[in-house]
Design an enzyme around this catalytic site. Structure first.
Site, PDB file in Angstrom:
ATOM      1  N   LYS A 321       0.918  -1.295   0.028  1.00  0.00           N
ATOM      2  CA  LYS A 321      -0.085   0.025   0.069  1.00  0.00           C
ATOM      3  C   LYS A 321       1.025   1.315  -0.233  1.00  0.00           C
ATOM      4  O   LYS A 321       1.889   1.277   0.745  1.00  0.00           O
ATOM      5  CB  LYS A 321      -0.910   0.054   1.383  1.00  0.00           C
ATOM      6  N   GLU A 327      -0.694   2.941   7.032  1.00  0.00           N
ATOM      7  CA  GLU A 327      -1.523   2.296   6.068  1.00  0.00           C
ATOM      8  C   GLU A 327      -1.290   0.804   5.757  1.00  0.00           C
ATOM      9  O   GLU A 327      -2.356   0.158   5.380  1.00  0.00           O
ATOM     10  CB  GLU A 327      -1.383   3.094   4.665  1.00  0.00           C
TER      11      GLU A 327
END
Length: 448
Positions: A321, A327
């Site tokens: 990601k 994240e």
């Protein structure tokens, strides 16, 4: 003699009723999980399916339609929510044949695995407003392509940004500029009995106001609560308040019959130096607190006694990601060992072996109003990017900006339930106790 026999029979009946109640807590239909694939180190789908069978999770949300993943869940008893990409929407909207071809290609022809729903797009009204006018036609064509008498629901996932107001929760209202897209969508959901899918993230609210009292409010820790003058209700956790803000917005539009499903929510277990609160201890407190809250059947203040179907984010970390370290760090399980990243209370046999319990965060001071930050859009399978707090923004404006237009709000429930043990583990002694009582009463009955 007859009276004693009647009493013993009543005790036996009570015991059997207690046993009937036990399996329900072993796996609840309202606890699900997201299974993303933005990674290069994921275990085989079959291994993931077996892993989730060892938990109390009964629903899985996919961001695509990989046949290998779908087939891995056949025979598991776990239902799937399939995802169609935002890029598919124009084709579905303009061509019923294309929608029919997608359904024929991706929905299993057998009853296993069970497909509970299809999400056409992810946060479309936030990520790509150019698709707004095509969204409902796409949903309609997918729905029309389903087999006769199909129970599959068709919907789309929304960011909290669809709300213009949510503080207090009773003031929840959709953005007027989205009415052209939302009004026909809500009518479609009501007509088809499909849910309104929403993505609340208390973590992002904490990022904008990283004080200890805000953390307690987000992590289901004890706090003073927040009264809602409009409804007379008091909110003690962010999750309930955000769900009820959406509920208020739906009710205001006249769609009290449309159910809410939380399509994503979670907390990162690690992050960068500038990402306050992204720790395993906080992730454990949030996830176990939320699971415990859902299992309590308390519901929300606006809808007591009815837990909202909730998909946790996510099965694994996703190392490919983009964005900040957090994240990539929402995984509840490790990709190599399949052990829990931290104790969640989801395992059927208790905490996974070999994992030391995480230290629960200390109880914080009474909660003050949370000042959440905007929740930017996420691509399918991706987590929201964090927008830095700007002077003069809603997040910096104080209590009145808790859920100002474009903010990701919630209010957190205090929780005596921050620590959650596996229900199956917790119920085992109770099961044995009930069986012992039944055996004793039955013996007495036979001896009379």
């Amino acid at each position: 003699m007859a009276g004693r026999r009647q009493l013993l029979l009543l005790l036996l009946l009570w015991g059997f009723l207690q046993l009937i109640r036990l399996p329900y807590s072993a796996s609840q239909s309202f606890v699900g999980i997201n299974y993303g694939d933005v990674a290069d180190n994921l275990p085989p789908p079959a291994s993931t399916a077996r892993l989730l069978q060892s938990t109390t999770i009964t629903k899985v949300r996919l961001y695509g339609t990989d046949p290998a993943v779908i087939s891995a869940f056949a025979g598991t008893g776990i239902s799937l929510l399939l995802g169609a990409a935002n890029g598919d929407i124009p084709n579905f909207a303009s061509s019923p044949a294309a929608a029919a071809a997608w359904v024929a290609a991706h929905l299993p022809s057998t009853s296993s695995p069970a497909i509970s729903a299809v999400s056409v797009g992810n946060e479309v009204l936030f990520a790509d407003t150019s698709l707004a006018s095509q969204l409902v036609p796409a949903l309609q064509n997918i729905y029309a392509a389903l087999p006769p008498n199909s129970s599959v629901k068709v919907s789309t996932v929304h960011a909290m940004d669809v709300l213009a107001s949510s503080d207090p929760p009773s003031s929840g209202a959709f953005k007027p500029e989205l009415a052209a897209a939302l009004d026909p969508l809500l009518a479609f959901l009501s007509k088809t009995g499909s849910p309104f899918l929403i993505n609340p993230y208390p973590y992002f609210a904490y990022l904008s106001d990283p004080r200890p009292e805000t953390l307690a409010f987000c992590l289901f820790q004890p706090n003073a609560g927040r009264p809602d003058a409009g409804s007379g209700l008091t909110y003690t956790n962010m999750f309930d308040a955000q769900v009820d803000a959406v509920r208020a917005a739906l009710d205001a539009k006249g769609y009290k019959d449309v159910e809410i499903v939380v399509a994503e929510t979670g907390w990162p277990h690690s992050g960068g130096a500038d990402e306050a609160g992204a720790t395993a201890e906080n992730a454990r407190a949030f996830v176990s607190g939320l699971v415990s809250h859902l299992r309590s059947m308390a519901g929300t203040p606006r809808a007591p006694g009815k837990p909202v179907d909730t998909y946790l984010f996510a099965v694994y970390d996703e190392d490919l990601k983009p964005g900040k370290p957090s994240e990539k760090s929402f995984g509840l399980f490790q990709t190599t060992t399949l052990a829990e990243t931290y104790p969640t209370g989801l395992m059927r046999n208790g905490t996974a072996a070999g994992l030391a319990p995480a230290v629960a965060p200390a109880a914080a001071a009474p909660t003050l109003p949370v000042k959440p930050s905007p929740a930017p859009a996420r691509l399918p399978g991706q987590q929201a990017q964090v927008t830095p707090l700007q002077p003069g923004s809603a997040a910096a404006a104080g209590p009145s900006a808790l859920c100002a237009p474009g903010t990701a709000t919630t209010t957190a429930r205090g929780a005596a339930a921050a620590a959650c043990s596996s229900p199956s583990a917790a119920e085992s002694p109770r099961t044995m106790s009930v069986i012992s009582i039944i055996a004793g009463v039955l013996l007495m009955y036979l001896l009379i």
